[in-house]
Scaffold this motif. Sequence first.
Motif, short mmCIF file in Angstrom:
data_model
loop_
_atom_site.label_atom_id
_atom_site.label_comp_id
_atom_site.label_asym_id
_atom_site.label_seq_id
_atom_site.Cartn_x
_atom_site.Cartn_y
_atom_site.Cartn_z
N ALA A 28 0.83 -1.21 0.00
CA ALA A 28 0.00 0.00 0.00
C ALA A 28 0.86 1.26 0.00
CB ALA A 28 -0.95 0.00 1.20
N LYS A 29 1.99 1.23 0.69
CA LYS A 29 2.89 2.39 0.76
C LYS A 29 3.79 2.51 -0.47
CE LYS A 29 3.62 3.18 5.68
NZ LYS A 29 4.66 3.15 6.72
N GLY A 30 3.75 1.50 -1.36
CA GLY A 30 4.60 1.54 -2.54
C GLY A 30 6.02 1.09 -2.27
N GLN A 31 6.28 0.52 -1.10
CA GLN A 31 7.62 0.04 -0.80
C GLN A 31 7.88 -1.32 -1.44
OE1 GLN A 31 7.02 0.66 3.42
NE2 GLN A 31 8.53 2.32 3.41
N ILE A 32 6.83 -2.09 -1.65
CA ILE A 32 6.87 -3.25 -2.53
C ILE A 32 6.05 -2.83 -3.74
CG2 ILE A 32 6.13 -5.64 -2.90
CD1 ILE A 32 6.51 -6.16 0.07
N THR A 33 6.69 -2.82 -4.90
CA THR A 33 6.02 -2.28 -6.09
C THR A 33 5.44 -3.36 -6.99
OG1 THR A 33 8.12 -2.20 -7.26
CG2 THR A 33 7.42 -0.19 -6.09
N GLY A 34 5.65 -4.62 -6.67
CA GLY A 34 5.08 -5.68 -7.49
C GLY A 34 5.72 -7.01 -7.18
N PHE A 35 5.15 -8.03 -7.75
CA PHE A 35 5.64 -9.39 -7.62
C PHE A 35 5.80 -9.94 -9.02
CE2 PHE A 35 3.22 -8.33 -3.89
CZ PHE A 35 3.99 -8.78 -2.84
N THR A 36 6.87 -10.70 -9.26
CA THR A 36 7.13 -11.18 -10.60
C THR A 36 7.86 -12.51 -10.57
OG1 THR A 36 8.02 -10.55 -12.74
CG2 THR A 36 9.34 -9.97 -10.83
N ALA A 37 7.85 -13.18 -11.68
CA ALA A 37 8.64 -14.39 -11.86
C ALA A 37 9.89 -14.01 -12.66
CB ALA A 37 7.84 -15.45 -12.61
N VAL A 38 11.02 -14.55 -12.26
CA VAL A 38 12.25 -14.34 -13.01
C VAL A 38 12.43 -15.57 -13.89
CG1 VAL A 38 14.74 -13.99 -12.85
CG2 VAL A 38 13.23 -12.97 -11.14
N VAL A 39 12.44 -15.35 -15.18
CA VAL A 39 12.48 -16.44 -16.14
C VAL A 39 13.85 -16.51 -16.80
CG1 VAL A 39 11.42 -17.33 -18.26
CG2 VAL A 39 10.01 -16.14 -16.58
N ASP A 40 14.37 -17.71 -16.94
CA ASP A 40 15.62 -17.92 -17.65
C ASP A 40 15.40 -17.52 -19.10
OD1 ASP A 40 17.95 -18.79 -18.87
OD2 ASP A 40 17.68 -20.90 -18.31
N PRO A 41 16.16 -16.54 -19.62
CA PRO A 41 15.95 -16.10 -21.01
C PRO A 41 16.04 -17.25 -22.02
CG PRO A 41 17.42 -14.59 -19.88
CD PRO A 41 17.21 -15.77 -18.96
N ALA A 42 16.86 -18.24 -21.74
CA ALA A 42 16.99 -19.38 -22.66
C ALA A 42 15.68 -20.13 -22.79
CB ALA A 42 18.11 -20.30 -22.19
N ALA A 43 14.84 -20.09 -21.76
CA ALA A 43 13.54 -20.75 -21.83
C ALA A 43 12.65 -20.10 -22.89
CB ALA A 43 12.84 -20.72 -20.47
N LEU A 44 12.90 -18.84 -23.19
CA LEU A 44 12.17 -18.13 -24.23
C LEU A 44 12.87 -18.24 -25.58
CD1 LEU A 44 11.34 -14.87 -22.24
CD2 LEU A 44 9.81 -16.78 -22.72
N GLY A 45 13.99 -18.96 -25.59
CA GLY A 45 14.78 -19.07 -26.81
C GLY A 45 15.74 -17.92 -27.00
N TRP A 46 15.83 -17.04 -26.00
CA TRP A 46 16.72 -15.88 -26.09
C TRP A 46 18.12 -16.27 -25.64
CZ3 TRP A 46 13.21 -11.56 -23.63
CH2 TRP A 46 12.18 -11.26 -24.52
N THR A 47 18.95 -16.64 -26.58
CA THR A 47 20.31 -17.07 -26.26
C THR A 47 21.35 -16.06 -26.74
OG1 THR A 47 20.37 -18.35 -28.30
CG2 THR A 47 19.70 -19.51 -26.29
N THR A 48 20.90 -15.00 -27.39
CA THR A 48 21.80 -13.97 -27.90
C THR A 48 21.39 -12.64 -27.28
OG1 THR A 48 21.88 -15.19 -29.99
CG2 THR A 48 22.73 -12.93 -30.01
N GLU A 49 22.40 -11.89 -26.83
CA GLU A 49 22.06 -10.60 -26.23
C GLU A 49 23.07 -9.54 -26.60
OE1 GLU A 49 22.28 -10.37 -21.82
OE2 GLU A 49 23.19 -12.35 -21.96
N ALA A 50 22.61 -8.30 -26.53
CA ALA A 50 23.45 -7.16 -26.88
C ALA A 50 23.08 -5.98 -25.99
CB ALA A 50 23.26 -6.78 -28.34
N TYR A 51 24.02 -5.09 -25.87
CA TYR A 51 23.77 -3.79 -25.24
C TYR A 51 23.94 -2.76 -26.35
CZ TYR A 51 23.67 -5.94 -20.69
OH TYR A 51 23.31 -6.70 -19.61
#
Length: 145
Positions: free
Chosen positions: A43-66
């Motif tokens: 309620a105070k915004g000190q916790i802003t959400g809940f999420t799952a952290v997914v291994d990018p490889a599970a999405l087929g994302w094996t290549t990355e760049a900045y």
Amino acid sequence: MDDLDRRILEHLLEHARASFQEIGGAVGLSAPAVKRRVDRLVAKGQITGFTAVVDPAALGWTTEAYVEVYYRDNISPAELEHSLEPIPQVVGVWTIAGEADALVHVMATDMAEIEGTVERIRQNARVGRTRSSIVMSRILERPRT
């Protein structure tokens, strides 16, 4: 936020799927007391959400760049978010000091998808140029706390 709240947050960061009863056992509170505190932190915004952290490889994302993005004029963080958020391969955007205006983290299935994503970033008429660095291997990655 008191010490108990901090201990609850530490436990949630370490064990995000822990029950209120498990957290209570770790911090010395009842499950209902933990729930009330977590609800208050939300309620105070000190916790802003809940999420799952997914291994990018599970999405087929094996290549990355900045990608460093250089805009022709000044650009606000809100404009950056508006233009880059719709691109699913863009997994992070930061404003930075230096010559570039923004640093964009891109994850994709292969180099062709990286190239297509960079071209999509460049479609913004205000983008003057980009400079990409391809990640060869991840050596050290600390979880956020």
